[in-house]
Design an enzyme around this catalytic site. Structure first.
Site, PDB file in Angstrom:
ATOM      1  N   ALA A  93       0.847  -1.200   0.000  1.00  0.00           N
ATOM      2  CA  ALA A  93       0.000   0.000   0.000  1.00  0.00           C
ATOM      3  C   ALA A  93       0.879   1.245   0.000  1.00  0.00           C
ATOM      4  CB  ALA A  93      -0.921   0.007   1.217  1.00  0.00           C
ATOM      5  N   ASP A  94       0.328   2.310  -0.536  1.00  0.00           N
ATOM      6  CA  ASP A  94       1.029   3.593  -0.509  1.00  0.00           C
ATOM      7  C   ASP A  94       0.003   4.713  -0.597  1.00  0.00           C
ATOM      8  OD1 ASP A  94       3.934   4.684  -0.641  1.00  0.00           O
ATOM      9  OD2 ASP A  94       2.836   5.913  -2.063  1.00  0.00           O
TER      10      ASP A  94
END
Length: 217
Positions: A93-94
């Site tokens: 995730a980012d």
């Protein structure tokens, strides 16, 4: 770089359970970890070590958008960890913050945090969150979310008081805020998914994991 997996909430039993873990979160984010834990998911954690600053600079030079950059970083993190765990679903995730074409990173210190809040006050900014799931080096799924947040006209006194109250926690997220705490007072309006703002598009992720047998239907 460590190859250890820490079983959330069951440290004493992790050596007996690693091999059977179906899911790994490739992130050192305490917020993402808490979201999955509170949702009742059984998972391991291993932070992916990628040079985010260098990747962001390269992608921006190539004309990539903030959303594309978040998606690329999410996949790179998952790919990095996936290499070491065959057959395991790895979540990457980012999140990117963009305001008027400017990308904001996590502030390096409290002075930078104050400068970020001054730059964002009375403006709309976008939080672009991406999540990706990889298994055996193959991207199986990804999802992007965009939230729009409007900071109110913060006084200099409020910014000083806010940073004195939250301290080093202001340095752990882009924008120098966490909505689940005092940071909610920074805003006049918020449009978007709450979980995505915290760093993880949780509902679509859970739906994907359900479909792949990682959690009960």
């Amino acid at each position: 770089m460590t190859n250890e997996i820490e079983k959330d909430g069951q440290m004493a039993e992790e050596s007996n359970q690693r091999a059977s873990m179906p899911v790994i979160l490739a992130s050192g984010s305490s917020s993402r970890r808490s979201l999955l834990t509170n949702a009742g998911l059984q998972f391991g954690v291993e932070a992916a070590h990628v040079d985010e600053d260098e990747i962001k600079l390269a992608l921006k030079a190539e004309g990539a958008s903030a959303a594309q950059t978040a998606e690329t970083l999410a996949e790179l993190k998952a790919q990095r960890v996936s290499r070491r765990y065959p057959g395991v679903l790895v979540i990457g995730a980012d999140q990117m913050l963009e305001c008027n074409g400017v990308w904001f990173d996590k502030p390096g210190d409290l002075d930078h945090a104050a400068a970020h809040l001054v730059a964002l006050r009375e403006k709309d900014h976008s939080l672009l969150s991406a999540v990706c799931v990889v298994r055996d080096g193959v991207r199986l799924w990804h999802h992007n979310e965009v939230a729009t947040l409007t900071m109110r006209n913060l006084s200099d006194d409020f910014i000083r008081d806010y940073l004195a109250q939250v301290g080093e926690n202001a340095l752990t997220s882009v924008g120098a805020y966490q909505l689940e705490g005092r940071g909610i007072q920074l805003f006049a309006r918020i449009k978007g998914d709450y979980f995505s703002i915290l760093g993880l598009p949780l509902l679509p992720l859970l739906d994907f994991l359900r479909g792949h047998g990682a959690i009960a239907k």
